[in-house]
Design a protein around this motif. Structure first.
Motif, short mmCIF file in Angstrom:
data_model
loop_
_atom_site.label_atom_id
_atom_site.label_comp_id
_atom_site.label_asym_id
_atom_site.label_seq_id
_atom_site.Cartn_x
_atom_site.Cartn_y
_atom_site.Cartn_z
N VAL A 293 -27.33 61.72 -16.45
CA VAL A 293 -27.75 60.88 -15.33
C VAL A 293 -27.62 61.71 -14.06
O VAL A 293 -26.52 62.08 -13.65
N GLY A 294 -28.75 62.03 -13.45
CA GLY A 294 -28.76 62.84 -12.24
C GLY A 294 -29.45 64.17 -12.47
O GLY A 294 -29.09 64.91 -13.39
N GLY A 295 -30.44 64.47 -11.63
CA GLY A 295 -31.22 65.69 -11.78
C GLY A 295 -31.01 66.68 -10.66
O GLY A 295 -31.94 67.38 -10.26
N GLY A 296 -29.77 66.76 -10.14
CA GLY A 296 -29.43 67.80 -9.18
C GLY A 296 -28.92 69.04 -9.91
O GLY A 296 -29.15 69.22 -11.11
N VAL A 297 -28.23 69.91 -9.19
CA VAL A 297 -27.76 71.16 -9.78
C VAL A 297 -26.83 70.89 -10.96
O VAL A 297 -26.99 71.49 -12.04
N ALA A 298 -25.86 69.99 -10.80
CA ALA A 298 -24.91 69.73 -11.88
C ALA A 298 -25.61 69.19 -13.11
O ALA A 298 -25.37 69.64 -14.24
N GLY A 299 -26.49 68.20 -12.92
CA GLY A 299 -27.18 67.60 -14.05
C GLY A 299 -28.10 68.58 -14.75
O GLY A 299 -28.15 68.63 -15.99
N GLY B 142 -21.34 71.11 -14.25
CA GLY B 142 -22.34 70.79 -15.26
C GLY B 142 -22.12 71.57 -16.54
O GLY B 142 -22.19 71.01 -17.65
N HIS B 143 -21.86 72.86 -16.42
CA HIS B 143 -21.60 73.68 -17.61
C HIS B 143 -20.33 73.23 -18.32
O HIS B 143 -20.25 73.23 -19.55
N ARG B 144 -19.32 72.86 -17.55
CA ARG B 144 -18.07 72.40 -18.14
C ARG B 144 -18.28 71.11 -18.93
O ARG B 144 -17.77 70.95 -20.04
N ALA B 145 -19.05 70.17 -18.36
CA ALA B 145 -19.32 68.92 -19.06
C ALA B 145 -20.11 69.17 -20.34
O ALA B 145 -19.85 68.56 -21.39
N ALA B 146 -21.08 70.09 -20.28
CA ALA B 146 -21.86 70.42 -21.47
C ALA B 146 -20.97 71.02 -22.55
O ALA B 146 -21.08 70.67 -23.74
#
Length: 475
Positions: free
Chosen positions: A34-40, A460-464
């Motif tokens: 959810v969210g299409g910024g840098v993190a997403g 984002g990489h950490r969540a992935a």
């Protein structure tokens, strides 16, 4: 945070998530981001690369979040919603660019920062190609805005700042930058010419309000770490062309789905486990859900158990005001310039950095002027702001005093970054909470960094990586 700990993924120093995510996935799992910024987009592209079935849901009409570009109506030029600068220590954001084939689209140089004032003119903080930390020492020792005694003191203070306030707890963790520099006996001129510009640029706040611990993280990584970490980089393309649209193509080419104008109404939880989201009446099921949206959106759509870990204090933000000036003739001077006593703090010659411009302005100049921590400008009329930016550009850039203004655009990004106040830093949550298979990402989460492009990509990489680890553990 509750839930399983993942120590190797918690800190910028040990994460290196972009490289770790390059290994192929063991199973095909589904993830809603959810969210299409840098993190997403960092999370989604990393998972798509691993063979996961990824769906990105973005509420806005276009991707990019607070780092995007758009077509300016009067000129036809593609304009960023704010000028962004990077450094060589932005390992996670650079890993994102490399993944989507955009690493080469950056203006790049050794650290060489020109800073201007009316009394001394332009002086450069230029770090030569020497091993670290000699490169930074040599740059400071030649910095013309400081006396020799102030230069030596600044070098000692840089190391002391990292040693005392880096990852500090207790009383030292509550220090602002201004308090820390006073404790480290930095002169008013050293603060004005060196430390204050660094604070405004990286923390987006007044040194009297910004966390000394965050500045210590910047100094440790960018100036006292490996020499490659101090390299200065600027996007050579508009932001949406640099990463947002290439990330979309990367995800879709690997079977993923990217939807804009797709606001999420709620995270759907069943038995203390996230099973998907509801968007526009549609239930989108997934093995994992990653919320890569700002705190207000998390508090609106997340289950109560997670909302409790995202207090209202995390909605405190600091603004940035950007002014783009289109002039009728080329101007001289460096590609970017700091103004020590200006109301605008940084000038960027966008036409030179991008090395292209729209035909309508090909014979002129395009300059981006930036003011960080710009709360005082939010109520100021845009015409008045544009006049200030034009006046200061005319003072600092060769030939700009004789140029005529063709067009000006003032952009006020009200919630540009999480406020970097010391009392807010302990409240930033990690990626995991009490709801299984529901993860958080965003530059505002607990990355140990200020709210930057690097913090966003790291989160984002950490969540992935955590989603993949959860799936493998369950298997």
């Amino acid at each position: 945070m509750h839930g399983r700990a993942a120590p190797a993924l918690q800190t910028p120093a040990t994460c290196n998530c972009g490289k770790r995510l390059a290994r192929p996935a063991q199973t095909r799992m589904s993830v809603v981001v959810v969210g299409g910024g840098v993190a997403g987009l960092a999370a989604a592209s990393a998972l798509a690369e691993r063979g996961c079935a990824v769906t990105v849901l973005e509420a806005a009409p276009a991707l990019g979040g607070r780092a995007r570009s758009f077509a300016e109506r009067s000129t036809g030029d593609s304009v960023d919603n704010g000028q962004h600068a990077l450094m060589g220590c932005y390992h996670e954001f650079l890993a994102l660019l490399a993944r989507i084939g955009r690493r080469g689209e950056l203006w790049e140089s050794e650290l060489d920062v020109p800073l201007w004032d009316a009394e001394r003119g332009m002086q450069r903080l230029a770090c030569p190609a020497l091993p670290s930390p000699l490169h930074f020492a040599a740059g400071v020792l030649r910095f013309g805005h400081l006396s020799f005694r102030e230069r030596l003191s600044a070098l000692r203070a840089g190391r002391a700042l990292v040693a005392r306030f880096g990852r500090s707890r207790g009383e030292d963790g509550a220090f602002t930058v201004a308090q820390a520099l006073l404790a480290l006996r930095q002169s008013p001129q050293a603060r004005r010419a060196l430390w204050d510009p660094l604070t405004w640029a990286t923390l987006n706040a007044d040194p009297a309000e910004a966390s000394a611990g965050l500045l210590a993280a910047v100094v440790g990584r960018a100036l006292l770490g490996p020499r490659s970490g101090s390299r200065f980089l600027l996007p050579a393309l508009p932001l949406s062309e640099l990463y947002a649209e290439p990330a979309r193509k990367f995800i879709e080419a690997r079977g993923g789905t990217v939807r804009c104008r797709a606001p999420v109404d709620e995270v759907v939880v069943q038995g203390q486990r996230a099973i998907g989201v509801r968007s526009g009446g549609e239930l989108v099921l997934a093995s994992h859900v990653i919320l890569a949206v700002p705190p207000p959106a998390v508090r609106r759509i997340a289950p109560p158990e997670l909302r409790a870990l995202v207090p209202a204090a995390l909605e405190r933000a600091t603004p940035i005001v950007s002014v783009t000036l289109w002039l009728d003739r080329p101007v001289g001077g460096p590609d970017f310039l700091g103004l020590l006593d200006g109301q605008t703090q940084w000038l960027f010659r966008v036409d030179r950095i991008h090395q292209r411009t729209n035909a309508a302005s090909a014979e002129g100049a395009r300059i981006a002027c930036v003011r960080s921590g710009a709360s005082a400008w939010l109520e100021r009329p845009t015409r008045e702001i544009a006049a200030i930016a034009l006046r200061e550009a005319a003072q600092a850039l060769e030939g700009a005093a004789h140029a005529k203004l063709r067009h000006a655009l003032v952009l006020k990004e009200v919630a540009a970054t999480l406020a970097p106040a010391p009392e807010i830093q302990p409240l930033r949550p990690g990626p995991e909470g009490p709801v299984r298979d529901l993860l958080l990402a965003g530059d505002w989460t607990a990355t140990g960094l200020p709210a930057t492009l690097e913090s966003a990509a790291l989160s984002g990489h950490r969540a992935a990586a955590l989603a993949l680890a959860m799936d493998q553990a369950a298997a």
